[in-house]
Design a protein around this motif. Structure first.
Motif, PDB file in Angstrom:
ATOM      1  N   ARG A   1       0.941  -1.256  -0.191  1.00 12.85           N
ATOM      2  CA  ARG A   1       0.077   0.076   0.053  1.00 12.85           C
ATOM      3  C   ARG A   1       0.837   1.352   0.102  1.00 12.85           C
ATOM      4  O   ARG A   1       1.434   1.711   0.941  1.00 12.85           O
TER       5      ARG A   1
ATOM      6  N   ARG B   1     -14.784  10.760   5.985  1.00 18.74           N
ATOM      7  CA  ARG B   1     -15.336  10.289   7.084  1.00 18.74           C
ATOM      8  C   ARG B   1     -14.705   9.302   7.849  1.00 18.74           C
ATOM      9  O   ARG B   1     -14.459   9.142   9.106  1.00 18.74           O
ATOM     10  N   ASP B   2     -13.944   8.471   6.960  1.00 22.50           N
ATOM     11  CA  ASP B   2     -13.472   7.058   7.599  1.00 22.50           C
ATOM     12  C   ASP B   2     -11.799   7.207   7.821  1.00 22.50           C
ATOM     13  O   ASP B   2     -11.265   6.244   8.398  1.00 22.50           O
ATOM     14  N   CYS B   3     -11.409   8.409   7.450  1.00 18.87           N
ATOM     15  CA  CYS B   3     -10.053   8.286   7.355  1.00 18.87           C
ATOM     16  C   CYS B   3      -9.257   8.466   9.045  1.00 18.87           C
ATOM     17  O   CYS B   3      -9.663   9.485   9.434  1.00 18.87           O
ATOM     18  N   PRO B   4      -8.811   7.626   9.360  1.00 19.78           N
ATOM     19  CA  PRO B   4      -8.180   7.680  10.761  1.00 19.78           C
ATOM     20  C   PRO B   4      -7.263   8.887  11.255  1.00 19.78           C
ATOM     21  O   PRO B   4      -7.269   9.299  12.242  1.00 19.78           O
ATOM     22  N   ALA B   5      -6.608   9.353  10.206  1.00 17.60           N
ATOM     23  CA  ALA B   5      -5.649  10.233  10.347  1.00 17.60           C
ATOM     24  C   ALA B   5      -6.052  11.778   9.767  1.00 17.60           C
ATOM     25  O   ALA B   5      -5.177  12.444   9.885  1.00 17.60           O
TER      26      ALA B   5
ATOM     27  N   ILE C   1      -1.577   7.516   6.928  1.00 14.54           N
ATOM     28  CA  ILE C   1      -0.926   6.353   7.405  1.00 14.54           C
ATOM     29  C   ILE C   1      -0.980   5.126   6.471  1.00 14.54           C
ATOM     30  O   ILE C   1      -0.552   4.030   6.864  1.00 14.54           O
TER      31      ILE C   1
ATOM     32  N   CYS D   1      -3.057   3.394   5.156  1.00 15.67           N
ATOM     33  CA  CYS D   1      -4.060   2.214   5.543  1.00 15.67           C
ATOM     34  C   CYS D   1      -4.988   1.837   4.320  1.00 15.67           C
ATOM     35  O   CYS D   1      -5.813   0.718   4.500  1.00 15.67           O
TER      36      CYS D   1
ATOM     37  N   GLN E   1      -8.076   2.619   4.176  1.00 17.10           N
ATOM     38  CA  GLN E   1      -9.238   2.635   4.546  1.00 17.10           C
ATOM     39  C   GLN E   1     -10.464   3.411   3.545  1.00 17.10           C
ATOM     40  O   GLN E   1     -11.276   3.065   3.057  1.00 17.10           O
TER      41      GLN E   1
ATOM     42  N   GLN F   1     -12.060   4.013  12.391  1.00 16.11           N
ATOM     43  CA  GLN F   1     -10.633   4.701  12.289  1.00 16.11           C
ATOM     44  C   GLN F   1     -10.168   4.421  13.769  1.00 16.11           C
ATOM     45  O   GLN F   1      -8.954   4.210  13.714  1.00 16.11           O
TER      46      GLN F   1
ATOM     47  N   TYR G   1      -7.547   1.576  13.229  1.00 15.47           N
ATOM     48  CA  TYR G   1      -6.316   1.996  12.782  1.00 15.47           C
ATOM     49  C   TYR G   1      -5.092   2.345  13.980  1.00 15.47           C
ATOM     50  O   TYR G   1      -3.987   2.684  14.014  1.00 15.47           O
TER      51      TYR G   1
ATOM     52  N   ARG H   1      -1.709   0.564  15.730  1.00 16.05           N
ATOM     53  CA  ARG H   1      -0.509   1.398  15.848  1.00 16.05           C
ATOM     54  C   ARG H   1       0.144   1.458  17.333  1.00 16.05           C
ATOM     55  O   ARG H   1       0.761   2.302  17.675  1.00 16.05           O
TER      56      ARG H   1
ATOM     57  N   ASN I   1       2.366  -2.679   9.869  1.00 14.36           N
ATOM     58  CA  ASN I   1       1.024  -2.422  10.217  1.00 14.36           C
ATOM     59  C   ASN I   1       0.133  -3.122   8.825  1.00 14.36           C
ATOM     60  O   ASN I   1      -0.136  -2.368   7.988  1.00 14.36           O
ATOM     61  N   TYR I   2      -0.128  -4.420   9.320  1.00 11.94           N
ATOM     62  CA  TYR I   2      -0.638  -5.153   8.003  1.00 11.94           C
ATOM     63  C   TYR I   2      -1.836  -4.707   7.614  1.00 11.94           C
ATOM     64  O   TYR I   2      -2.278  -4.795   6.371  1.00 11.94           O
ATOM     65  N   GLY I   3      -2.689  -4.181   8.475  1.00  8.45           N
ATOM     66  CA  GLY I   3      -4.254  -3.845   8.148  1.00  8.45           C
ATOM     67  C   GLY I   3      -4.780  -4.883   7.312  1.00  8.45           C
ATOM     68  O   GLY I   3      -5.758  -4.485   6.402  1.00  8.45           O
TER      69      GLY I   3
END
Lengths: 147, 408
Positions: free
Chosen positions: A36, A54-58, A84, A86, A88, B56, B59, B63, B148-150
């Protein structure tokens, strides 16, 4: 287990083996295709729903309408310093606009360079491919023997 | 009569590359008493989960630790899935176990390398880390990232395992089998290694239970306790394996346990791959999770990982608590160091495979006289540090400008 000279077998074996490490900046960077890396957007399909945001953790991705209410112009901005990786946003996107690339060499000297407009990037890539496409067609035409 | 000397180790990189401060009182070369100081790497992970949705938060939780990222995310999801009444498919459970065991392999190989480096056995360090790269390559291919394989998502896993990837896994396990045979021979039979590690950092079975030690630290002292057997989650109940224990109760025992656990993990990976059922990998997970509270456990490479999630029926968890395995192992640390030589201290610290940032949490100051509680806010904390440096070191830190946090 210990006997004199046991190391000789290991040492001789290593003479014929390739190095376990790679000289990275000089050598080839091998990244698995499923890695990724940086996101790319297919802006044509984006409806600006904001599910990715909405779903982005960062809080790294942002969708904004730079046009009017009637004539919409969605721009997706990604802050690479916050991202990050991820992906998502990619899973959340119902239209499948976002996808990852194995591009991981994203460091820069300026923080502002790390905020990228994915829509503009996509438009630039489209323009480049549009320029290349007629040239390729012409090259194919030239290659055809005249009857 | 020898003079007592206090030696501070840390807070910069005392044994591993993370911050912690150990204050050791020495008499000659022997450690009389030890004070363990952690708290340098608090990141506010639990608090940040409260303002984020479950997806959210996943993730953020992933970490918590850079090594057992899969363990933390699985443990958190077990709580969330229990609250939501969602049961994952068997294939998803097998993929979680597969990733969990690959993670255990890479974690134990990393530890073996670090321990070897600390005792000056750098050849073993190079070997172990070279083999760890093979596992990391597999994890990067399966998950999409080396660390962080996710792979986890609420309701299952995000990626399926393809037949080509299974071939890759099996060929890597063949290589690891040969390497592990060498490590087992080394751990069980090498007299130099045994002489260096034996009787260092002793923590007996009773002491392990008293201090609440978990994972290989406890299993090295004959504590037969493994969450994969005691309270199996995912597909662990279906996969045969042995819980490795040892009688040495020292760093040598911890090495033996970890090396033999790797052999078991390879067997489990092979079993999971061979018996992986067909089917979906994902079931629908609701956005709003019904109110309730759940505690879940998972056997991370370092030991028992405990997560607590309290839901209030909204999109966000009301409270998340993470009890990382290192947090349980810290309590016996001072006892392990006391009575040993100063030169052994880094090795003893490293032997529990500590993760400092997993452990650090916020502090609440209790005033014993008045019963009042106090929590520093950002401005008070800054003022406290300025006063501290002025008083202790005569250094005026108020002139240092701290950059404001900037979004976009």
């Amino acid at each position: 287990m210990a006997y004199p000279g046991k190391i000789t077998k290991f040492a001789m074996g290593h003479l014929s083996k390739a190095p376990a490490t790679r000289a990275f900046p000089l050598g080839e960077l091998i990244i698995t295709p499923h890695f990724r890396g940086k996101l790319v957007l297919k802006a044509d399909d984006c409806i600006g729903c904001g599910l990715c945001e909405r779903d982005c953790p960062a809080y790294a991705i942002k969708v904004e309408n730079r046009g009017t209410k009637e004539n919409k112009d969605f721009h997706v901005t990604l802050n690479l310093a916050h991202c990050i990786f991820c992906c998502q946003c990619m899973d959340s996107c119902r239209k499948g606009c976002l996808s990852y690339t194995p591009n991981v060499q994203l460091a820069g000297f300026n923080k502002d360079d790390l905020i990228v407009d994915l829509t503009e990037e996509w438009k630039a890539a489209q323009a480049v491919s549009a320029e290349e496409a007629p040239a390729e067609e012409a090259a194919v035409d030239e290659a055809k023997p005249e009857e | 009569m020898s003079k007592k000397v206090i030696v501070p180790i840390g807070p910069q990189h005392p044994a591993l590359k993370e911050p912690a401060c150990f204050s050791l009182t020495l008499e000659g070369e022997k450690v009389l008493s030890a004070v363990v100081g952690v708290g340098y790497n608090h990141r506010g992970l639990e608090k940040s989960c409260e303002s984020r949705s479950y997806i959210q938060s996943l993730y953020i939780i992933e970490r918590v630790c850079g090594i057992c990222s899969h363990s933390h995310s699985t443990c958190f999801l077990q709580c969330a899935e229990e609250l939501a009444g969602v049961e994952i498919t068997r294939r998803a459970a097998y993929i979680r176990v597969l990733m969990g065991e690959l993670e255990r392999l890479h974690s134990h190989l990393l530890w073996l390398g670090v321990a070897a480096h600390l005792i000056g056995f750098d050849t073993l360090f190079c070997y172990a880390w070279r083999d760890r790269e093979l596992v990391l390559d597999l994890l990067a291919d399966l998950g999409g990232n080396r660390v962080n394989y996710g792979i986890n998502t609420p309701g299952g896993v995000r990626r399926d395992v393809t037949p080509e990837q299974i071939q890759d896994i099996l060929s890597t396990m063949d290589i690891l089998d040969k390497q592990l045979a060498y490590y087992v021979e080394l751990a069980l039979g090498d007299t130099v290694l045994a002489a260096r590690l034996a009787n260092v950092g002793k923590l007996s079975k009773e002491e392990c239970i008293h201090f609440g030690a978990v994972g290989p630290t406890a299993r090295a002292a004959e504590v037969n306790y493994d969450i994969r057997k005691v309270g199996p989650t995912a597909a662990y109940a279906e996969i045969p394996f042995n819980v490795i224990t040892d009688t040495h109760a020292d760093v040598f025992g911890r090495t033996v346990v970890r090396v033999l656990e790797m052999v078991e993990s390879v067997k489990m990976v092979r079993y999971a791959v061979a018996n992986m059922p067909d089917g979906d990998i994902l079931v629908k997970f609701p956005r709003k999770v019904p109110a309730g509270e759940v505690v879940s456990r998972y056997e991370a490479p370092r030991g028992e990982d405990v997560h607590y999630v309290k839901a209030n029926g909204s999109e966000h968890p009301e409270r998340v608590r993470v009890r990382a395995p290192s947090e349980a192992n810290w309590h016996g640390m001072a006892h392990m160091i006391e009575g040993d030589y100063l030169a052994d201290a880094p090795l003893i610290i490293a032997a529990i495979d500590p993760c400092y940032s997993c452990t650090d949490r916020a502090f609440v100051l209790n005033n014993n006289n008045t019963g009042e509680q106090q929590v520093f806010d950002w401005k008070q904390l800054r003022q406290y540090s300025i006063d501290f440096y002025k008083k202790e070191h005569g250094f005026d830190a108020s002139k240092i400008k701290i950059a404001e946090k900037k979004h976009f």
